[in-house]
Design a protein around this motif. Structure first.
Motif, PDB file in Angstrom:
ATOM      1  N   ASP A  80       0.829  -1.205   0.000  1.00 42.15           N
ATOM      2  CA  ASP A  80       0.000   0.000   0.000  1.00 42.15           C
ATOM      3  C   ASP A  80       0.864   1.256   0.000  1.00 42.15           C
ATOM      4  OD1 ASP A  80       1.100  -0.221   2.500  1.00 42.15           O
ATOM      5  OD2 ASP A  80      -0.749   0.114   3.610  1.00 42.15           O
ATOM      6  N   PHE A  81       2.043   1.159  -0.650  1.00 41.53           N
ATOM      7  CA  PHE A  81       3.008   2.254  -0.549  1.00 41.53           C
ATOM      8  C   PHE A  81       2.460   3.563  -1.103  1.00 41.53           C
ATOM      9  CE2 PHE A  81       3.815   0.946  -4.887  1.00 41.53           C
ATOM     10  CZ  PHE A  81       4.255   2.089  -5.533  1.00 41.53           C
ATOM     11  N   ARG A  82       1.586   3.506  -2.104  1.00 38.54           N
ATOM     12  CA  ARG A  82       1.045   4.753  -2.664  1.00 38.54           C
ATOM     13  C   ARG A  82       0.097   5.426  -1.678  1.00 38.54           C
ATOM     14  NH1 ARG A  82       0.462   0.920  -6.452  1.00 38.54           N
ATOM     15  NH2 ARG A  82       1.621   1.027  -8.414  1.00 38.54           N
ATOM     16  N   ALA A  83      -0.754   4.630  -1.057  1.00 36.13           N
ATOM     17  CA  ALA A  83      -1.763   5.196  -0.147  1.00 36.13           C
ATOM     18  C   ALA A  83      -1.161   5.591   1.194  1.00 36.13           C
ATOM     19  CB  ALA A  83      -2.885   4.184   0.069  1.00 36.13           C
ATOM     20  N   ASP A  84      -0.171   4.829   1.661  1.00 34.40           N
ATOM     21  CA  ASP A  84       0.374   5.087   2.991  1.00 34.40           C
ATOM     22  C   ASP A  84       1.872   4.778   3.021  1.00 34.40           C
ATOM     23  OD1 ASP A  84       0.669   5.646   5.644  1.00 34.40           O
ATOM     24  OD2 ASP A  84      -0.652   4.060   6.383  1.00 34.40           O
ATOM     25  N   PRO A  85       2.684   5.596   2.320  1.00 32.08           N
ATOM     26  CA  PRO A  85       4.125   5.300   2.252  1.00 32.08           C
ATOM     27  C   PRO A  85       4.814   5.398   3.604  1.00 32.08           C
ATOM     28  CG  PRO A  85       3.665   7.476   1.360  1.00 32.08           C
ATOM     29  CD  PRO A  85       2.340   6.811   1.574  1.00 32.08           C
ATOM     30  N   ASN A 223       8.799  12.411  -5.642  1.00 28.06           N
ATOM     31  CA  ASN A 223       7.780  13.336  -5.128  1.00 28.06           C
ATOM     32  C   ASN A 223       6.774  12.605  -4.240  1.00 28.06           C
ATOM     33  OD1 ASN A 223       8.469  15.916  -6.494  1.00 28.06           O
ATOM     34  ND2 ASN A 223       8.103  14.705  -8.342  1.00 28.06           N
ATOM     35  N   PRO A 224       7.196  12.115  -3.073  1.00 25.40           N
ATOM     36  CA  PRO A 224       6.248  11.446  -2.190  1.00 25.40           C
ATOM     37  C   PRO A 224       5.310  12.467  -1.555  1.00 25.40           C
ATOM     38  CG  PRO A 224       8.338  11.708  -1.077  1.00 25.40           C
ATOM     39  CD  PRO A 224       8.545  12.201  -2.480  1.00 25.40           C
ATOM     40  N   PRO A 225       4.175  12.006  -1.014  1.00 24.47           N
ATOM     41  CA  PRO A 225       3.190  12.935  -0.424  1.00 24.47           C
ATOM     42  C   PRO A 225       3.619  13.406   0.967  1.00 24.47           C
ATOM     43  CG  PRO A 225       2.404  10.689  -0.241  1.00 24.47           C
ATOM     44  CD  PRO A 225       3.674  10.621  -1.045  1.00 24.47           C
ATOM     45  N   LEU A 226       4.651  14.236   1.012  1.00 27.14           N
ATOM     46  CA  LEU A 226       5.156  14.773   2.270  1.00 27.14           C
ATOM     47  C   LEU A 226       4.478  16.098   2.602  1.00 27.14           C
ATOM     48  CD1 LEU A 226       8.997  14.171   1.818  1.00 27.14           C
ATOM     49  CD2 LEU A 226       7.446  12.858   3.273  1.00 27.14           C
ATOM     50  N   HIS A 227       4.549  16.469   3.858  1.00 27.71           N
ATOM     51  CA  HIS A 227       4.078  17.781   4.282  1.00 27.71           C
ATOM     52  C   HIS A 227       4.880  18.859   3.539  1.00 27.71           C
ATOM     53  CE1 HIS A 227       3.341  21.256   6.896  1.00 27.71           C
ATOM     54  NE2 HIS A 227       2.312  20.585   7.399  1.00 27.71           N
ATOM     55  N   PRO A 228       4.233  19.942   3.125  1.00 23.65           N
ATOM     56  CA  PRO A 228       4.942  20.983   2.369  1.00 23.65           C
ATOM     57  C   PRO A 228       6.202  21.506   3.057  1.00 23.65           C
ATOM     58  CG  PRO A 228       2.587  21.365   2.268  1.00 23.65           C
ATOM     59  CD  PRO A 228       2.783  20.230   3.223  1.00 23.65           C
ATOM     60  N   LEU A 229       6.219  21.503   4.391  1.00 23.07           N
ATOM     61  CA  LEU A 229       7.398  21.997   5.103  1.00 23.07           C
ATOM     62  C   LEU A 229       8.622  21.114   4.872  1.00 23.07           C
ATOM     63  CD1 LEU A 229       5.872  23.032   8.555  1.00 23.07           C
ATOM     64  CD2 LEU A 229       6.708  24.550   6.754  1.00 23.07           C
TER      65      LEU A 229
END
Length: 305
Positions: A80-85, A223-229
């Motif tokens: 489930d790496f895309r949904a919850d890396p 480009n993982p879904p990280l917090h913008p900070l």
């Protein structure tokens, strides 16, 4: 500004522990157990894993591991790496730190748990010639590829951005071979030269493949879904991982060292500065896992109180 820094530090901790303000429940348990475990203070493994270089090494290892079509098929079809890396990252960190700092029983239990999770990860994949093969995540040769890519990433990243390794890089390869054995690798390499010879055999034998699925994976790692900070720092560390790759693997992955016109950007220096900032944010001195291990070792008489 103070709130900004606090939020940034919290998001940074969330990436590595899963929580901004609480330790994972498995960390205090590293103080439990009745033996020293596989690795001690002063070991090559403690030196490498207690530094900041695993941040770069982890990205590099993921990039390298994606080049094996069986390993990549397992990740794409059973993860489930895309949904919850971050969940997958947290599980990997738990295993690494438990084998590094835990008792023998804890290290073996953690490895057995990972192998149980891997048991249903089976399927088929196509090689570069279009031939179809079966794969299993617990297959010793596939486990070898994952182990080699891991060790190469951690040694290389530490050689570039870390301090000295007690006993040298060969000591790290020799010590972390035990982790490979726990994961089913038969006769893992014990020297850097042998490790890199085995790693490059996969390349020379045509076992690796760069296709659209690899490109998709590289895009996600970039480009993982990280917090913008966290994104500016991550971009630098990702560039550092790309910089550390051997040119032929970098080419297979479709990656290049960032440049400004004809001039390469100072990726090595920028990565070093970024790791220093992360180290400051997380707090200098031993991390919680090492502190728990030291508590166990003092209790057992391996360290002075």
């Amino acid at each position: 500004m103070r709130n900004f820094l606090r939020e940034w530090q919290g998001e940074l901790k969330r990436v590595f522990t899963g929580s901004a303000d609480a330790l994972p429940e498995w960390v205090p348990r590293l103080a439990e157990g009745n033996d020293a475990g596989y690795h001690l203070p002063g070991s090559a493994v403690w030196a490498v894993h207690g530094s900041m270089t695993p941040i770069v090494a982890g990205i590099r290892a993921l990039l390298m591991q994606s080049l094996h079509p069986a390993a990549l098929a397992g990740v794409h079809e059973h993860s489930d790496f895309r949904a919850d890396p971050l969940r997958r990252l947290a599980r990997t960190i738990q295993w690494i730190f438990t084998v590094t700092y835990g008792s023998t029983a804890a290290a073996e239990e953690a490895s057995a748990r990972v192998r149980r999770l891997h048991a249903p990860v089976q399927g088929i994949y196509s090689d570069r010639d279009g031939s179809v093969h079966s794969y299993s995540a617990n297959d010793p040769e596939l486990a070898r590829w994952v182990h080699l890519a891991f060790v190469d990433a951690f040694v290389t990243s530490h050689e570039i951005w870390g301090g000295s390794i007690p006993g040298g890089p060969d000591a790290y390869v020799r010590e972390w071979a035990q982790a490979g054995r726990l994961m089913g690798v038969l006769d893992p390499p014990l020297t850097v030269a042998e490790m890199r010879r085995q790693l490059d055999n996969y390349y020379r034998n045509g076992d690796l493949l760069a296709d659209s699925r690899v490109a998709e994976t590289v895009g996600f790692i970039r480009n993982p879904p990280l917090h913008p900070l966290l994104r500016p720092g991550y971009r630098i560390v990702f560039a550092g991982a790309v910089y550390s790759l051997e040119p032929h693997y970098r080419q297979m992955l479709g990656l290049k060292i960032p440049r400004l016109g004809p001039f390469p950007l100072p990726v090595r220096l920028a990565t070093k500065v970024t790791l220093g900032v992360v180290h400051f944010a997380l707090g200098r001195g031993p991390g919680p896992s090492e502190q728990a291990a030291r508590s166990r070792l003092r209790r057992l008489g391996y360290l002075d109180s």
